[in-house]
Design a protein around this motif. Structure first.
Motif, mmCIF file in Angstrom:
data_model
loop_
_atom_site.group_PDB
_atom_site.id
_atom_site.type_symbol
_atom_site.label_atom_id
_atom_site.label_comp_id
_atom_site.label_asym_id
_atom_site.label_seq_id
_atom_site.Cartn_x
_atom_site.Cartn_y
_atom_site.Cartn_z
ATOM 1 N N PHE A 153 -6.029 -0.195 2.831
ATOM 2 C CA PHE A 153 -5.570 0.637 4.031
ATOM 3 C C PHE A 153 -5.072 0.123 5.252
ATOM 4 O O PHE A 153 -4.101 0.625 5.697
ATOM 5 C CB PHE A 153 -7.265 1.279 4.365
ATOM 6 C CG PHE A 153 -7.424 2.572 3.530
ATOM 7 C CD1 PHE A 153 -6.543 3.860 3.741
ATOM 8 C CD2 PHE A 153 -8.699 2.775 2.764
ATOM 9 C CE1 PHE A 153 -7.015 4.857 2.720
ATOM 10 C CE2 PHE A 153 -8.853 3.727 2.022
ATOM 11 C CZ PHE A 153 -7.941 4.963 1.994
ATOM 12 N N ALA A 154 -5.637 -0.992 5.623
ATOM 13 C CA ALA A 154 -5.146 -1.775 6.628
ATOM 14 C C ALA A 154 -3.835 -2.027 6.664
ATOM 15 O O ALA A 154 -2.821 -1.796 7.141
ATOM 16 C CB ALA A 154 -6.055 -2.747 7.070
ATOM 17 N N GLN A 155 -3.441 -2.549 5.409
ATOM 18 C CA GLN A 155 -1.853 -2.964 5.242
ATOM 19 C C GLN A 155 -0.959 -1.703 5.158
ATOM 20 O O GLN A 155 0.197 -1.788 5.847
ATOM 21 C CB GLN A 155 -1.905 -3.843 3.875
ATOM 22 C CG GLN A 155 -0.543 -4.206 3.543
ATOM 23 C CD GLN A 155 -0.254 -4.799 2.229
ATOM 24 O OE1 GLN A 155 -0.883 -4.968 1.199
ATOM 25 N NE2 GLN A 155 0.912 -5.769 1.891
ATOM 26 N N LEU A 156 -1.503 -0.577 4.430
ATOM 27 C CA LEU A 156 -0.686 0.508 4.328
ATOM 28 C C LEU A 156 -0.462 1.214 5.901
ATOM 29 O O LEU A 156 0.773 1.454 6.179
ATOM 30 C CB LEU A 156 -1.245 1.692 3.605
ATOM 31 C CG LEU A 156 -0.597 2.917 3.467
ATOM 32 C CD1 LEU A 156 0.969 2.945 2.887
ATOM 33 C CD2 LEU A 156 -1.433 3.905 2.548
ATOM 34 N N ILE A 157 -1.436 1.233 6.721
ATOM 35 C CA ILE A 157 -1.403 1.923 7.874
ATOM 36 C C ILE A 157 -0.444 0.833 8.834
ATOM 37 O O ILE A 157 0.351 1.314 9.573
ATOM 38 C CB ILE A 157 -2.823 2.293 8.636
ATOM 39 C CG1 ILE A 157 -3.388 3.094 7.765
ATOM 40 C CG2 ILE A 157 -2.792 2.432 10.128
ATOM 41 C CD1 ILE A 157 -4.941 3.119 8.040
ATOM 42 N N THR A 172 13.796 -9.638 9.554
ATOM 43 C CA THR A 172 12.426 -9.224 10.513
ATOM 44 C C THR A 172 11.757 -8.368 9.868
ATOM 45 O O THR A 172 10.593 -8.361 9.756
ATOM 46 C CB THR A 172 13.127 -8.613 11.904
ATOM 47 O OG1 THR A 172 13.835 -9.699 12.546
ATOM 48 C CG2 THR A 172 11.767 -8.386 12.668
ATOM 49 N N ALA A 173 12.257 -7.471 8.921
ATOM 50 C CA ALA A 173 11.434 -6.658 8.005
ATOM 51 C C ALA A 173 10.645 -7.316 7.045
ATOM 52 O O ALA A 173 9.718 -6.878 6.865
ATOM 53 C CB ALA A 173 12.531 -5.712 7.531
ATOM 54 N N ILE A 174 11.195 -8.238 6.679
ATOM 55 C CA ILE A 174 10.393 -9.249 5.431
ATOM 56 C C ILE A 174 9.180 -10.004 6.377
ATOM 57 O O ILE A 174 8.018 -9.904 5.755
ATOM 58 C CB ILE A 174 11.188 -10.068 4.734
ATOM 59 C CG1 ILE A 174 12.363 -9.339 4.015
ATOM 60 C CG2 ILE A 174 10.484 -11.004 4.018
ATOM 61 C CD1 ILE A 174 13.202 -10.377 3.464
ATOM 62 N N LEU A 175 9.617 -10.288 7.443
ATOM 63 C CA LEU A 175 8.492 -10.928 8.431
ATOM 64 C C LEU A 175 7.340 -9.974 8.616
ATOM 65 O O LEU A 175 6.199 -10.244 8.558
ATOM 66 C CB LEU A 175 9.141 -11.504 9.826
ATOM 67 C CG LEU A 175 7.970 -12.009 10.820
ATOM 68 C CD1 LEU A 175 7.166 -13.191 10.062
ATOM 69 C CD2 LEU A 175 8.493 -12.214 12.067
ATOM 70 N N ALA A 179 3.524 -10.193 7.834
ATOM 71 C CA ALA A 179 2.556 -10.113 8.926
ATOM 72 C C ALA A 179 1.426 -8.950 8.538
ATOM 73 O O ALA A 179 0.048 -9.118 8.734
ATOM 74 C CB ALA A 179 3.215 -9.994 9.973
ATOM 75 N N THR A 180 1.732 -7.837 7.983
ATOM 76 C CA THR A 180 0.794 -6.652 7.899
ATOM 77 C C THR A 180 -0.204 -7.214 6.615
ATOM 78 O O THR A 180 -1.383 -7.041 6.597
ATOM 79 C CB THR A 180 1.687 -5.469 7.435
ATOM 80 O OG1 THR A 180 2.254 -5.764 6.402
ATOM 81 C CG2 THR A 180 2.195 -5.039 8.662
ATOM 82 N N PHE A 181 0.481 -7.818 5.869
ATOM 83 C CA PHE A 181 -0.412 -8.588 4.817
ATOM 84 C C PHE A 181 -1.384 -9.488 5.146
ATOM 85 O O PHE A 181 -2.843 -9.408 4.775
ATOM 86 C CB PHE A 181 0.345 -9.286 3.685
ATOM 87 C CG PHE A 181 -0.461 -10.102 2.497
ATOM 88 C CD1 PHE A 181 -0.784 -9.220 1.381
ATOM 89 C CD2 PHE A 181 -0.830 -11.494 2.655
ATOM 90 C CE1 PHE A 181 -1.487 -9.914 0.537
ATOM 91 C CE2 PHE A 181 -1.572 -11.938 1.669
ATOM 92 C CZ PHE A 181 -2.018 -11.144 0.642
ATOM 93 N N VAL A 187 -8.732 -8.059 8.516
ATOM 94 C CA VAL A 187 -9.684 -6.988 8.483
ATOM 95 C C VAL A 187 -10.749 -7.172 7.507
ATOM 96 O O VAL A 187 -11.962 -7.078 7.742
ATOM 97 C CB VAL A 187 -9.267 -5.587 8.005
ATOM 98 C CG1 VAL A 187 -10.127 -4.539 7.619
ATOM 99 C CG2 VAL A 187 -8.038 -5.247 9.077
ATOM 100 N N VAL A 188 -10.441 -7.924 6.273
ATOM 101 C CA VAL A 188 -11.525 -8.281 5.109
ATOM 102 C C VAL A 188 -12.505 -9.299 5.621
ATOM 103 O O VAL A 188 -13.503 -9.142 5.532
ATOM 104 C CB VAL A 188 -10.610 -8.601 3.789
ATOM 105 C CG1 VAL A 188 -11.603 -9.191 2.825
ATOM 106 C CG2 VAL A 188 -9.908 -7.460 3.403
#
Length: 442
Positions: A153-157, A172-175, A179-181, A187-188
């Motif tokens: 959920f955190a990664q998707l949001i 930058t999009a790959i970065l 970063a979201t990963f 969060v975990v």
């Protein structure tokens, strides 16, 4: 046994939702990054997984085996020593990473901040591994299930929100995707480690047996070292595999860009769809390791045999229908989710790899629980050598190309599954056809 199946069902239900979210994440990445950008992202991700394995030290497995096999009064002392050991090793890994990562060439094609994301990932994974191992051993699968959901959920949001609000170039999009990963792992960590600390403090006031640091370290490392070696081998080969595939394809006359695009379709579309049902296999793995470890410690042969028969039936019950669906609706699936008809043929050809991996994952958990980690490692080495050899030889032939690569991938999965299966059957005294044969082999 009821606890086992409740744990599997809970993890499988959470994993189903999590894999659905992962599917959406990959759809967003495919549309945002394009075929070339997705190929670059999928090429670096095995290296990220390699860092995660090193950082985790396979503590979830070693701690869960200790908790499952030993008396409850020994758990507090073990966890105290395990935490100290983890903190020391984590500090060492961070220092090494800071000095080593700048010289690893695989990161040269990516944003400079990617290296620092990897450094940040190390303590998150290491400390979370302690909590994950404890809850696995205690078979408190609810916390593991919820943590997996929180991560997805955190990664998707984060991913959808940032891409929606801002526009980035490909690098930058790959970065941002990486970063979201890392943010989802944070969060975990907050959830699991907080829950772990609450239970750890309660254990402090119970009747506990003190263990020496050397005794705990020896017990944990006896499992951690060979298991980490096995996982590192898998991670290393997975990290090398994208470059082997792309290099083999360039030998057929394809350009680097075309080879990267084909790999993006293979890994980002076909494999994403094909391994979607594997959430059930991974749920079985998490519950099997402590369950098989406990049964092995008690020499409960009947439970070991019954478990094997049931997990093979469960795997067949979802594995065969899944690959039939892939074969019948390959183009509809790839177009529906990724707007790509080109990957449909890859999805069809990879069905042996998908099916045999569904069986392979719980069998590997069985070998770990039985203490046959070295056997699993040796068999993995041989199957990978054969797989890579075929991928290179056939994939570099213009008449085969990516089809030759897929033949090599299928061969490796089939061979490894059969080797693991024969080893488990021999260890617990059961025939290839799941009939009784002889006594349990220690």
């Amino acid at each position: 046994m009821n606890i086992f199946f409740r744990g599997v069902l809970l993890l499988a239900a959470a994993a189903l939702v999590g894999e659905s979210l992962e599917f959406i994440v990959n759809m967003i990445l495919a549309r945002q990054l394009g075929e070339l950008g997705l190929g670059h992202y999928m090429s670096i991700f095995p290296t990220v997984i390699l860092i995660i394995i090193i950082a985790s030290l396979e503590l979830p497995i070693s701690i869960s085996k200790f908790v499952a096999e030993k008396e409850e009064k020994q758990h507090y002392s073990m966890l105290k020593h395990a935490t100290k050991l983890t903190l020391i090793l984590t500090a060492a890994m961070i220092i090494i990473a800071i000095f080593v990562l700048p010289f690893i060439p695989v990161f040269n094609s990516y944003h400079p901040l990617v290296r620092w994301l990897m450094v940040l990932l190390i303590p998150l994974i290491s400390l979370t591994s302690i909590a994950r191992g404890f809850f696995m051993g205690k078979q408190q699968m609810g916390k593991l299930a919820f943590s997996n959901l929180f991560r997805k959920f955190a990664q998707l949001i984060l991913l959808a929100g940032i891409y929606q609000l801002f526009s980035f170039d490909r690098e930058t999009a790959i970065l941002i995707a990486l970063a979201t990963f890392v943010g989802s792992e944070l969060v975990v960590f907050v959830y699991l480690f907080t829950a772990y600390l609450l239970q750890f403090r309660k254990m402090k006031y119970q009747m506990n047996q003190n263990l020496s640091a050397g005794e705990v370290t020896k017990s944990l490392l006896a499992v951690t070292i060979p298991t980490t070696g096995l996982r590192l081998f898998h991670a290393f080969t997975n990290a090398v595999q994208p470059f082997l595939i792309k290099y083999s394809l360039t030998l057929t006359g394809l350009s680097d860009v075309a080879a990267t695009e084909q790999f993006g379709l293979l890994a980002g579309v076909a494999i994403t769809i094909g391994f979607f049902p594997a959430f059930i296999a991974h749920s079985l793995l998490v519950v099997l390791i402590p369950t098989v470890s406990e049964a092995t410690a008690k020499k409960d042969v009947d439970t070991l045999k019954m478990l094997l028969i049931r997990i093979m039936k469960i795997t067949a019950a979802y594995g065969f229908p899944a690959v039939i669906i892939f074969l019948l609706f390959s183009e509809k699936l790839t177009v529906m989710f990724f707007h790509s008809a080109s990957a449909a043929i890859y999805l069809e050809l990879l069905w042996p790899s998908f099916l045999f991996t569904f069986f392979l994952i719980p069998l590997q958990a069985y070998l770990i629980g039985l203490g046959l980690i070295t056997t699993a490692f040796i068999q993995s080495v041989w199957s990978t050598i054969i797989s890579f050899f075929l991928m290179y030889i056939l994939g570099s032939q213009p008449s085969f190309g990516m089809h030759g690569v897929i033949i090599g991938m299928n061969a490796g999965s089939v061979l490894l599954m059969l080797l693991h299966y024969f080893s488990v059957c021999k260890a617990i005294g059961i025939t290839f056809w799941l009939g009784a044969r002889n006594n349990f082999q220690e």
